[in-house]
Design a protein around this motif. Structure first.
Motif, mmCIF file in Angstrom:
data_model
loop_
_atom_site.group_PDB
_atom_site.id
_atom_site.type_symbol
_atom_site.label_atom_id
_atom_site.label_comp_id
_atom_site.label_asym_id
_atom_site.label_seq_id
_atom_site.Cartn_x
_atom_site.Cartn_y
_atom_site.Cartn_z
ATOM 1 N N GLY C 115 28.278 34.447 32.775
ATOM 2 C CA GLY C 115 28.032 35.285 31.607
ATOM 3 C C GLY C 115 27.843 36.735 32.005
ATOM 4 N N VAL C 116 27.044 36.945 33.048
ATOM 5 C CA VAL C 116 26.821 38.311 33.526
ATOM 6 C C VAL C 116 28.136 38.893 34.058
ATOM 7 N N LEU C 117 28.890 38.066 34.778
ATOM 8 C CA LEU C 117 30.178 38.517 35.307
ATOM 9 C C LEU C 117 31.118 38.914 34.162
ATOM 10 N N THR C 118 31.086 38.134 33.091
ATOM 11 C CA THR C 118 31.910 38.446 31.923
ATOM 12 C C THR C 118 31.546 39.805 31.343
ATOM 13 N N LEU C 119 30.243 40.040 31.216
ATOM 14 C CA LEU C 119 29.785 41.298 30.624
ATOM 15 C C LEU C 119 30.168 42.484 31.507
ATOM 16 N N VAL C 120 29.989 42.306 32.822
ATOM 17 C CA VAL C 120 30.289 43.403 33.746
ATOM 18 C C VAL C 120 31.793 43.703 33.749
ATOM 19 N N THR C 121 32.596 42.657 33.895
ATOM 20 C CA THR C 121 34.044 42.907 33.930
ATOM 21 C C THR C 121 34.544 43.404 32.575
ATOM 22 N N GLY C 122 33.929 42.891 31.506
ATOM 23 C CA GLY C 122 34.314 43.357 30.180
ATOM 24 C C GLY C 122 34.044 44.836 30.015
ATOM 25 N N SER C 123 32.912 45.246 30.538
ATOM 26 C CA SER C 123 32.519 46.655 30.485
ATOM 27 C C SER C 123 33.504 47.519 31.261
ATOM 28 N N ILE C 124 33.824 47.056 32.476
ATOM 29 C CA ILE C 124 34.729 47.828 33.331
ATOM 30 C C ILE C 124 36.123 47.900 32.703
ATOM 31 N N TRP C 125 36.517 46.821 32.114
ATOM 32 C CA TRP C 125 37.825 46.771 31.467
ATOM 33 C C TRP C 125 37.827 47.662 30.219
ATOM 34 N N GLY C 126 36.686 47.671 29.533
ATOM 35 C CA GLY C 126 36.595 48.444 28.298
ATOM 36 C C GLY C 126 36.722 49.942 28.524
ATOM 37 N N ARG C 127 36.261 50.379 29.697
ATOM 38 C CA ARG C 127 36.264 51.813 29.973
ATOM 39 C C ARG C 127 37.674 52.432 29.849
ATOM 40 N N PRO C 128 38.658 51.916 30.595
ATOM 41 C CA PRO C 128 40.000 52.523 30.459
ATOM 42 C C PRO C 128 40.702 52.126 29.159
ATOM 43 N N THR C 129 40.418 50.942 28.628
ATOM 44 C CA THR C 129 41.179 50.466 27.478
ATOM 45 C C THR C 129 40.624 50.989 26.158
ATOM 46 N N TRP C 130 39.300 50.885 26.008
ATOM 47 C CA TRP C 130 38.703 51.328 24.741
ATOM 48 C C TRP C 130 37.994 52.677 24.882
ATOM 49 N N GLN C 131 38.051 53.269 26.086
ATOM 50 C CA GLN C 131 37.374 54.531 26.376
ATOM 51 C C GLN C 131 35.853 54.452 26.190
ATOM 52 N N THR C 132 35.305 53.276 26.417
ATOM 53 C CA THR C 132 33.847 53.164 26.347
ATOM 54 C C THR C 132 33.400 51.979 27.190
#
Lengths: 222, 234, 270
Positions: C115-132
């Protein structure tokens, strides 16, 4: 069953009326939190008005932690919790009674705090019916979930720190629903207040049933 | 007739501490049993086990015919446990406390009046908040809220400890009255000479085990505070 | 990975000295090998995510799309873990055996980990894709966050020393509430923003490339093997711990009985 629940609720409420811990400590605490929110958000009256519903409900949730903790501390103080077990009262009644007493206290808190929000944050109420119903449903939801978790951590040395961790994520839907309903009632956002009321009522119903069913298993552990 | 208490190799763990390490005990209905033994021997846990408040880790047990593993709720409503804590609410008056526990047990108004009378909790005392009472008065109020339940098995844990003369006499009268009414009484106390007149069966508890019946003798009382009181299953 | 615990035949009490076995070794090497292949596939085989719009602009997630092969399986493993905790807790309340309790514990820990891994990778992925780093409007991300918080609370309760049966019962109730809660949170957060940024069912609609789809499926497979490997080890650790506790209790029992002056004859009268 209802007679016993009524007995437990009456006992808890009478103790609260006598000791005045709610009135003398929990309500002032809640008002203090409101004041701190005002400081945090600057003197911007418009921002306070906009965020008043959310701030109100965050405050209620924080104060509810104290009320729930207190409700179980009273039983644990001098061995009354053991006697409740020994009394043979159905756990469902104990759950219902304690939840009802907490709900009544939360409603009183909401009324006082609501007055505080109107005065301090300069909001005006547009829909009184929605306001009252949402307030009642949210109190019921927090009280049922809170009683379940309160019993779960009662008697543990770490209960003061554990209760917030367990309860707050679970009541997040109440915060969302009640905030939306109040936004509508205060007229600060065109949310569909009555639909959110449905969520609040559903939450209270689910936790009411769940709590009543599992309370016996929790009390078994003595 | 079935035993009031029947334990076979009963082990109770408090956390990982075996407070009871294999108890065998039989108590007949109507008996008065005195538990004797050093502090930390397991007397308090034994009483709590009989009340259905502690769990049986291994072994078997029946109280008033109910299985301690599966029917503890039935046991609980038929016994009275007078422990070190009073079970009273500080912010309620004596009358309110006794009334609450009476209604919880399904007893009536008359039972309350009778119990209050018997423990001399009448007059101003009845309307005094428990927080303002002396230790002896608290204990009397605590006993009154048990009397209303008309228990078939009394479990008394150091009922004399820290009390004034009047209350000690009240406790003795309670034991006599309960025995006369046909109830079973199990008590742990250091005041053996007080109880000796009731001719109890003396059972000695050592190291979490019942060592067998002893003749009554008056050994010097130890300190009444049991080390195990604070160890509770949570 | 597999040789974290040393090989041994077991102690004199018949308790194994290791959580490793033939099965876990196979699973461990499979995970390792699978992961190496996954890395190769994800970086060398799958092309970057680009599309050319009608205006001729090149758009897409480019290299960031490769995070999918960690993020999506993590999320699935997290929910597998929580789902297993839910089922094991239900089974515990029904049958009251330690086996189900240990299963609930083991899977909850793995669930929180992923779950934590999901949140972290989701966050990192969100940065370039959703700009946040974090997008509150995304239902699945917020739901996962609340879910992870609920199960962190669950693990906190499990850490409190108590009677085995008491702890198991208490934990099982929390797990059940947590699972019911996830549905409520999901619905309420959905209504809260009433929109989601996630690509809706791209998998079913087959809008993604075959290479990507294959690699994604492969990452699921590797994830499942990893999950099984972790679960076996964690479950066995819990089992060993319970064995140690049992030994300690027996020892304490013997000591207590010695205090009473009784020789060792369990359950016997003096």
């Amino acid at each position: 069953m209802f007679r016993d629940a009524w007995l437990i609720a009456g006992k808890d409420l009478r103790i609260e009326m006598r000791s005045r811990v709610g009135l003398n400590q929990i309500v002032p605490f809640a008002v203090t939190v409101l004041v701190l929110f005002a400081f945090a958000l600057d003197t911007d009256q418009e921002a306070l008005r906009t965020y008043a519903p959310g701030l109100f409900w965050v405050t209620v949730l924080l104060a509810s932690l104290l009320a729930i903790g207190r409700s179980f501390a009273v039983d644990l103080a001098d061995g009354a919790a053991d006697r409740l077990l020994l009394s043979g009262i159905d756990p469902i009644s104990v759950f219902g009674g304690k939840a009802a007493a907490i709900a009544v206290q939360l409603v009183v808190l909401e009324v006082l705090l609501g007055a505080g929000v109107v005065l301090l944050f300069d909001v005006t109420v547009h829909r009184y019916g929605l306001l009252v119903c949402a307030g009642l449903a949210a109190a019921a939801g927090v009280a049922t979930a809170g009683t379940l978790y309160g019993a779960l951590v009662a008697g543990l040395g770490v209960r003061e720190t554990l209760l917030p961790l367990l309860l707050l994520p679970v009541v997040a839907p109440v915060l969302i629903g009640a905030t939306r309903a109040f936004q509508d009632a205060f007229g600060v956002a065109g949310a569909e207040g009555w639909a959110w009321l449905g969520l609040l009522a559903g939450f209270a119903a689910i936790y009411g049933v769940f709590g009543a069913l599992s309370y016996g298993a929790l009390l078994e552990e003595a | 007739m079935e035993s009031a208490v029947r334990l076979r190799a009963a082990v109770t763990l408090l956390g990982r501490f075996p407070a009871l390490a294999g108890v065998d005990l039989d108590i007949s209905p109507g008996e008065i049993v005195l538990l004797k033994g050093p502090n930390g021997a397991g007397k308090t846990t034994l009483l709590r086990l009989c009340a259905g408040l502690c769990t049986l880790s291994t072994g078997q047990g029946w109280v008033l015919g109910h299985d301690l593993s599966s029917e503890r709720r039935m046991v609980r409503r038929r016994v009275a446990l007078l422990g070190h804590r009073t079970g009273l609410y500080d912010d309620l008056t004596v009358a309110e406390n006794v009334g609450f526990w009476a209604r919880a047990a399904g007893a009536g108004r008359q039972d309350v009046d009778e119990a209050m009378e018997r423990l001399s909790l009448t007059g101003r005392l009845a309307d005094t908040r428990v927080a303002r009472l002396s230790a002896g008065q608290r204990r009397r109020a605590s006993i009154a809220s048990l009397v209303v339940r008309r228990p078939e098995l009394w479990l008394l844990d150091e009922p004399h400890a820290g009390l004034d003369q009047q209350t000690r006499d009240t406790v003795d009268a309670l034991v006599r009255g309960a025995a006369a009414a046909g109830a079973t009484v199990v008590l742990a106390t250091h005041e053996l000479e007080r109880i000796a007149v009731l001719e109890p069966r003396v059972v000695s508890v050592v190291g979490g085990v019942v060592r067998g019946d002893d003749p009554p003798d008056s050994q010097s009382p130890n300190s009444p505070s049991d080390a195990e009181d604070d160890r509770r299953v949570s | 990975m597999t040789t974290a615990t040393t090989e041994s035949t077991g102690s004199s009490e018949g308790i194994p000295a290791t959580t490793s076995s033939k099965a876990t070794k196979v699973l461990g090497w499979l995970t390792l090998g699978g992961f190496a292949v996954l890395v190769a596939l994800a970086f060398a085989w799958v092309p970057e995510d680009t599309r050319i719009t009608e205006q001729g602009d090149v758009v897409g997630q480019f290299d960031a799309v490769r995070l999918m092969f960690v993020h999506v399986p993590s999320a699935i493993l997290a929910y597998t873990g929580f789902g297993l905790t839910f089922l094991a807790s239900l089974a515990y309340l029904r049958w009251r055996t330690d086996w189900w309790d240990m299963m609930a514990h083991a899977s909850a820990e793995i669930g929180v980990l992923f779950g934590v891994l999901t949140l972290v990778t989701g966050s990192i992925w969100g940065r370039p894709t959703w700009q946040t780093w974090w997008e509150w409007g995304d239902v699945r991300l917020v739901t996962t966050l609340v879910m992870v918080l609920v199960f962190i609370g669950y693990l906190a309760v499990r850490r409190i020393p108590a009677d085995v049966a008491v702890k198991a019962r208490r934990s099982a109730v929390i797990a059940l509430v947590g699972a019911v809660n996830i549905v409520i949170v999901n619905r309420s957060v959905d209504w809260w923003e009433n929109r989601t940024l996630h690509q809706q069912s791209t998998l079913i609609a087959r809008k993604i490339r075959d290479e990507t789809l294959f690699t994604l499926s492969f990452s699921f497979a590797v994830g499942m093997v990893l999950f099984a490997w972790l679960l076996l080890h964690r479950f066995r650790t819990a089992y060993l711990q319970s064995q140690i506790e049992e030994l300690e209790v027996n020892e304490a029992l013997a000591e207590r009985r010695a205090e009473a002056g009784i020789d060792e004859s369990p359950g016997g009268r003096p």
